[in-house]
Write an enzyme that holds these catalytic residues in place. Structure first.
Site, PDB file in Angstrom:
ATOM      1  N   LYS A  95       0.827  -1.220   0.000  1.00 35.27           N
ATOM      2  CA  LYS A  95       0.000   0.000   0.000  1.00 35.27           C
ATOM      3  C   LYS A  95       0.855   1.261   0.000  1.00 35.27           C
ATOM      4  CE  LYS A  95      -3.781  -2.370   2.406  1.00 35.27           C
ATOM      5  NZ  LYS A  95      -3.082  -3.597   2.856  1.00 35.27           N
TER       6      LYS A  95
HETATM    7  O1  LIG Z   1      -9.145  -3.107   1.878  1.00 37.59           O
HETATM    8  C1  LIG Z   1      -8.286  -3.883   2.284  1.00 37.59           C
HETATM    9  C2  LIG Z   1      -7.016  -3.934   1.752  1.00 37.59           C
HETATM   10  C3  LIG Z   1      -6.119  -4.851   2.231  1.00 37.59           C
HETATM   11  N1  LIG Z   1      -6.456  -5.701   3.219  1.00 37.59           N
HETATM   12  C4  LIG Z   1      -5.442  -6.697   3.652  1.00 37.59           C
HETATM   13  O2  LIG Z   1      -5.950  -8.001   3.341  1.00 37.59           O
HETATM   14  C5  LIG Z   1      -5.664  -8.893   4.411  1.00 37.59           C
HETATM   15  C6  LIG Z   1      -6.969  -9.352   5.020  1.00 37.59           C
HETATM   16  O3  LIG Z   1      -6.734 -10.336   6.023  1.00 37.59           O
HETATM   17  P1  LIG Z   1      -7.909 -11.309   6.566  1.00 37.59           P
HETATM   18  O4  LIG Z   1      -7.228 -12.072   7.663  1.00 37.59           O
HETATM   19  O5  LIG Z   1      -8.337 -12.178   5.420  1.00 37.59           O
HETATM   20  O6  LIG Z   1      -8.995 -10.432   7.063  1.00 37.59           O
HETATM   21  C7  LIG Z   1      -4.758  -8.147   5.374  1.00 37.59           C
HETATM   22  O7  LIG Z   1      -3.423  -8.395   4.986  1.00 37.59           O
HETATM   23  C8  LIG Z   1      -5.095  -6.694   5.128  1.00 37.59           C
HETATM   24  O8  LIG Z   1      -3.990  -5.852   5.389  1.00 37.59           O
HETATM   25  C9  LIG Z   1      -7.713  -5.662   3.743  1.00 37.59           C
HETATM   26  O9  LIG Z   1      -8.067  -6.436   4.663  1.00 37.59           O
HETATM   27  N2  LIG Z   1      -8.596  -4.751   3.254  1.00 37.59           N
END
Ligand SMILES: O=c1ccn([C@@H]2O[C@H](COP(=O)(O)O)[C@@H](O)[C@H]2O)c(=O)[nH]1
Length: 271
Positions: A95
């Site tokens: 990001k």
């Molecule tokens: O909008 C967003 C952008 C990035 N993320 C990232 O995805 C994963 C989600 O993890 P889970 O355990 O599946 O919830 C995490 O690395 C976030 O930094 C997001 O969640 N939302």
């Protein structure tokens, strides 16, 4: 190979739209490896080796490595994926977003140091902040559009000349930034109707969809609103629900089972 081609090939070869997120949490590593000096690498490597035939991509989140001074583990993990599982693209979830002179170093960090196939970026600083990434035509540039978190609406939903800002972002990227065909967008499964509005303005552009599993997003609705006519176009991302499906020494097998269950749940909704 071009990220977009690798992604399309992996969608087809593994019959999967599932992207496994690699977010190692020191406090959640199984006791069987938690004491190892190289535990973060070993944990992620074992998850990768157990799931590589079931995914369309991996998405390591850089903060989970950097906070533990494990950047070296991240470099070796991405090298391991390329070496042992060629053709599975790696998305570095970083990001990034900064003025052009600094952005050039972020692009080099993602693509030359870590050798990622794609990187997540924040478009808030505008085109010149993203140009050093867009120029790398073989690399994927995945821009935040409608993020999955509750606060995503604070700015993304603001009125921007009669439409929400996130839609203006989607339109601008699709029409003006995608000359090399290497752009994709982040749209959370927690906002499936907004995801559908994004799909309507970006055509078949790939969408990275976090928010299912631990964040409670609606998988079925996200698929209904986000799939392309060809039944793909999505990278359905899940991290914690897969990585920590079991907290014990069978973690890799449990991750495989969770990944395959998600893959099959997704595929039931594809044409
Ligand atoms: O909008 C967003 C952008 C990035 N993320 C990232 O995805 C994963 C989600 O993890 P889970 O355990 O599946 O919830 C995490 O690395 C976030 O930094 C997001 O969640 N939302």
């Amino acid at each position: 190979m071009h990220f977009m081609q690798s992604l399309k090939d992996a969608w087809r070869r593994n019959d999967s739209l599932v992207c496994v997120g690699l977010d190692p949490e020191p406090g959640r590593l199984p006791a069987s490896i938690a004491g190892d000096a190289d535990a973060i690498f070993a944990f992620c490597r074992d998850i990768v080796d157990a799931t590589a035939d079931l995914v369309c991509a991996y998405k390591p989140q850089i903060a989970h490595f950097a906070a533990q001074r494990a950047e070296d583990a991240l470099e070796r993990l991405i090298a391991h994926i390329h070496d042992r599982h060629p053709g599975v693209p790696v998305i570095l979830d970083a990001k990034r977003g900064d003025i052009g002179s600094t952005a050039r170093h972020y692009a080099s960090e993602a693509f030359d140091r870590y050798k990622a196939d794609a990187v997540t970026l924040n478009p808030y600083l505008g085109h010149d902040s993203i140009a050093p990434f867009l120029e790398r035509a073989d690399k994927g540039v995945i821009l935040l559009c409608r993020t999955s978190n509750p606060g995503g609406k604070d700015f993304q939903a603001l009125d921007c000349g009669g439409e929400p800002l996130y839609l203006r972002v989607a339109e601008t990227i699709a029409r003006e930034w995608n000359g090399n065909g290497n752009c994709a967008l982040v749209t959370g499964a927690t906002w499936p109707e907004e995801l559908g509005k994004v799909r309507a303005v970006v055509g078949d552009m790939p969408l990275l969809v976090p928010g299912i599993g631990a964040q409670g997003g609606d998988l079925e609705a996200a698929l209904r609103h986000g799939l392309t006519a060809a039944g793909d176009g999505l990278m359905i991302s899940s991290s914690r629900a897969i990585l920590y499906a079991s907290g014990t020494s069978d973690f890799a097998q449990a991750a495989r089972k969770a990944t395959d269950e998600l893959r099959q749940a997704v595929n039931r909704h594809r044409g």
